[in-house]
Enzyme design. Sequence first.
Site, PDB file in Angstrom:
ATOM      1  N   ASN A  13      -2.447 -15.798  22.964  1.00  0.00           N
ATOM      2  CA  ASN A  13      -3.567 -15.007  23.485  1.00  0.00           C
ATOM      3  C   ASN A  13      -4.270 -14.428  22.269  1.00  0.00           C
ATOM      4  OD1 ASN A  13      -5.302 -13.207  24.666  1.00  0.00           O
ATOM      5  ND2 ASN A  13      -3.703 -11.781  25.362  1.00  0.00           N
ATOM      6  N   LYS A  15      -7.015 -12.849  22.086  1.00  0.00           N
ATOM      7  CA  LYS A  15      -7.754 -11.597  22.319  1.00  0.00           C
ATOM      8  C   LYS A  15      -9.144 -11.693  21.670  1.00  0.00           C
ATOM      9  CE  LYS A  15      -3.339  -9.391  22.738  1.00  0.00           C
ATOM     10  NZ  LYS A  15      -2.542  -8.163  22.743  1.00  0.00           N
ATOM     11  N   HIS A  98      -4.488  -9.299  32.319  1.00  0.00           N
ATOM     12  CA  HIS A  98      -3.858  -8.794  31.099  1.00  0.00           C
ATOM     13  C   HIS A  98      -3.932  -7.270  31.076  1.00  0.00           C
ATOM     14  CE1 HIS A  98      -3.082  -7.880  26.900  1.00  0.00           C
ATOM     15  NE2 HIS A  98      -2.411  -9.018  26.896  1.00  0.00           N
ATOM     16  N   GLU A 100      -4.605  -5.225  28.822  1.00  0.00           N
ATOM     17  CA  GLU A 100      -5.782  -4.649  28.153  1.00  0.00           C
ATOM     18  C   GLU A 100      -6.993  -4.654  29.087  1.00  0.00           C
ATOM     19  OE1 GLU A 100      -5.473  -7.094  24.666  1.00  0.00           O
ATOM     20  OE2 GLU A 100      -3.671  -5.991  24.123  1.00  0.00           O
ATOM     21  N   GLU A 170       4.804  -8.683  30.807  1.00  0.00           N
ATOM     22  CA  GLU A 170       4.465  -8.039  29.540  1.00  0.00           C
ATOM     23  C   GLU A 170       4.589  -6.526  29.672  1.00  0.00           C
ATOM     24  OE1 GLU A 170       1.875 -10.761  26.959  1.00  0.00           O
ATOM     25  OE2 GLU A 170       0.529  -9.647  28.246  1.00  0.00           O
ATOM     26  N   GLY A 176       1.558  -5.465  21.105  1.00  0.00           N
ATOM     27  CA  GLY A 176       0.870  -5.104  19.871  1.00  0.00           C
ATOM     28  C   GLY A 176       1.485  -3.918  19.144  1.00  0.00           C
ATOM     29  N   SER A 216       4.952  -8.425  21.561  1.00  0.00           N
ATOM     30  CA  SER A 216       5.496  -8.509  20.204  1.00  0.00           C
ATOM     31  C   SER A 216       6.534  -9.620  20.043  1.00  0.00           C
ATOM     32  CB  SER A 216       6.063  -7.158  19.756  1.00  0.00           C
ATOM     33  OG  SER A 216       5.043  -6.171  19.777  1.00  0.00           O
TER      34      SER A 216
HETATM   35  P1  PGA Z   1       1.405  -9.175  21.144  1.00  0.00           P
HETATM   36  O1  PGA Z   1       0.461  -9.404  22.436  1.00  0.00           O
HETATM   37  O2  PGA Z   1       2.234 -10.431  21.021  1.00  0.00           O
HETATM   38  O3  PGA Z   1       0.488  -8.969  20.012  1.00  0.00           O
HETATM   39  O4  PGA Z   1       2.265  -7.996  21.475  1.00  0.00           O
HETATM   40  C1  PGA Z   1       0.938 -10.018  23.579  1.00  0.00           C
HETATM   41  C2  PGA Z   1      -0.134 -10.045  24.639  1.00  0.00           C
HETATM   42  O5  PGA Z   1      -0.913  -9.090  24.712  1.00  0.00           O
HETATM   43  O6  PGA Z   1      -0.246 -11.007  25.411  1.00  0.00           O
END
Ligand code: PGA
Length: 254
Positions: A13, A15, A98, A100, A170, A176, A216
């Site tokens: 992803n 982003k 997601h 976010e 998640e 992140g 992460s």
């Molecule tokens: P990250 O993001 O691996 O940077 O924690 C995962 C995601 O948001 O899908």
Amino acid sequence: MDKSLRKPVIAGNWKMNNTPEQTAALISEMKPLVAGADCEVVLCVPYIDIYAALSAAEGSNIKIGAENCHWAEKGAFTGEVSAQMLKAAGVPYVIIGHSERRQYFGETDETVRDRVRAALNAGLKVILCVGEILGERELGITAEVVRKQTKVALSGVTENELSNIIIAYEPVWAIGTGLTATPEQANEVCKIIRDLIAELYSKESADRFVIQYGGSMNDSNAADLLKQYDVDGGLIGGASLKADKFAAIVKAAC
Ligand code: PGA
């Protein structure tokens, strides 16, 4: 009970990262590193990068996805992109719900449900994201939150359509942040989701249903997470922006 009923899916992803030019360069770097992998490899990229990504991935085992889609087929929705448009562009996958989007853009369980419906109607494969925030985990209501998010998103989805959906668990506190759920924590919630699929549909569908962990995940923790019985892949943010790290996660899955 057989994990081999499910082919792992490793999805990046990106982003809001990479220009079309950077997209072409990164995918060209990744292609030889993930060639021949015995799992599904997907990169979800910003809309503006989709054509560059499709063209760079051509002839390889990398599939391209978008990071969202609107619930309407078309109309007066300035700034939005429909599932039909993605399908017409040749995109097979889309991420929906997601955290976010939920956190910063007003996404609710109901709009997630409507976007899932639209994506399935257009013939896209959906990566549906669910997960609790830290406060919910601390209150001990993770199972309740994840079950509700999943239930609402899947309301109206038939058992036949399940083969076009995967769920990414998640935990929001792990995205992140460098904090990863332990393999046991990840497996526990992925199992809660699988049990819910069995409850809503059937044990056979649940056994075949792909559930990813995201938050992460990186080249050093992927193997332990992916070994868990109910973890069938990963949705990877930060580590999907580096060819060698992403390829190492793909290797850990296959
Ligand atoms: P990250 O993001 O691996 O940077 O924690 C995962 C995601 O948001 O899908």
